[in-house]
Scaffold this motif. Structure first.
Motif: not given
Length: 331
Positions: A227-246
């Motif tokens: 939360v506090e870092t001055k770094a830029r943050k990238v959220l990389a998405l999965n390519l497909a839902p994971q069976p069971g988990e998502t």
């Protein structure tokens, strides 16, 4: 920060990548092409397979995700290719070694020889492999994941059950409502916290959402640093839902679940595959709720399987790292 490697100079931005398993492997395989100032912060909640057996028998951190991160950081030369294959090799036999990965055993041996210092042992492994970066566990204590799952028991599809352990959670047929770590509020590895605070870029994901990505956000010191870092943050998405988990999760639902587990955490950019996102407006709205924008570009291998192509992913990260004006001014 001294992370155990001697370079004449660093080239590229300071990048920290968080995750575990195959998702982090893909991300590191791409990122090492762009910078030699790269640190992986890896989940330590695995309780299945070789890692689970070593954890139960010896009381150590599960080494499997750490091993995979090290393998991803091996170079493309003969040395790197050979050692990557060696540490990923699994024994196939009738005895006790069956299923164990060579790299898991090497890591555990170094932990024993170096008085259970997980950071120093991983530095030694990195030197042996000629790794293009370094690997840190997110916590120095083995963790367990406990989840609330609706429909885990097929005979009671509306009942909410507590499911314990990453291995069981990955196989659940139900809907995961949320997770927590055991022990609660575990200590972070100080070097991992320092790396996040000192980074130019932090990359979170891709990976198994509830077992490789979200656990980092439940380690208080690490979450605060994000939360506090001055770094830029990238959220990389999965390519497909994971069976069971998502199962059934849209890309935007992944973002909503992350926000539920980490209130206050923002991202500058959400990276997804342009061929696999159906509701672009919905994803843009979910990204905006996290403070960010969306970049859609081909990052999959292109053969119909949900696997990231390291070259395409490297091109996407490279574009992100140089396209500063599009994202935001430096904070």
């Amino acid at each position: 920060m001294n992370n155990g490697y001697e370079y004449a100079r660093h080239t590229g931005p300071k990048v920290v990548a968080l995750g575990g398993g195959h998702g982090l492997f893909a991300s590191l395989s791409a990122l090492r092409r762009l910078t030699d100032d790269l640190i992986a912060v890896v989940t330590v909640a695995d309780d299945g397979g070789s890692s689970g057996r070593l954890r139960r028998d010896l009381g150590v951190l599960p080494p499997g995700d750490l091993r995979m991160a090290l393998a991803a950081l091996c170079g493309d030369d003969e040395w790197g290719n050979t050692w990557s294959r060696v540490i990923q090799h699994r024994f196939r036999c009738e005895g006790e070694l069956n299923g164990h990965a060579v790299g898991n055993l090497l890591i555990v041996a170094l932990w024993e020889l170096l008085d259970d210092d997980p950071v120093q042992a991983l530095q030694w492994m990195g030197r042996l492999l000629g790794a293009h970066g370094s690997v840190l566990p997110m916590s120095a204590v083995p963790l367990d994941i406990e989840a609330d799952v609706r429909g885990h028991e097929r005979t009671a599809p509306t009942a909410v059950t507590k499911v314990h352990g990453q291995h069981m959670l990955a196989k659940t047929p139900g809907e995961v409502l949320g997770i927590r770590l055991i022990p609660e509020n575990p200590p972070a590895v100080p070097e991992a916290v320092a790396a996040v605070r000192d980074a130019d870029w932090v990359v979170v994901g891709p990976g198994s959402w509830f077992t490789s990505v979200l656990p980092h956000l439940l380690v208080p010191e690490l979450a605060a640093a994000l939360v506090e870092t001055k770094a830029r943050k990238v959220l990389a998405l999965n390519l497909a839902p994971q069976p069971g988990e998502t199962d059934g999760f849209s890309p935007e639902r992944h973002l909503e679940v992350l926000a539920e587990h980490a209130p206050g955490l923002t991202f500058d950019l959400v990276l997804g595959d342009s061929d696999l996102v159906d509701d672009v407006d919905g994803l843009a709205k979910a990204a905006a709720a996290l403070g960010g924008q969306v970049l859609l570009t081909p990052v999959a291998v292109g053969d119909g399987t949900p696997r990231h192509d390291p070259g395409r992913l490297a091109a996407a990260y490279g574009r992100i790292f140089v396209d500063r004006e599009r994202i935001a001014p430096w904070r």
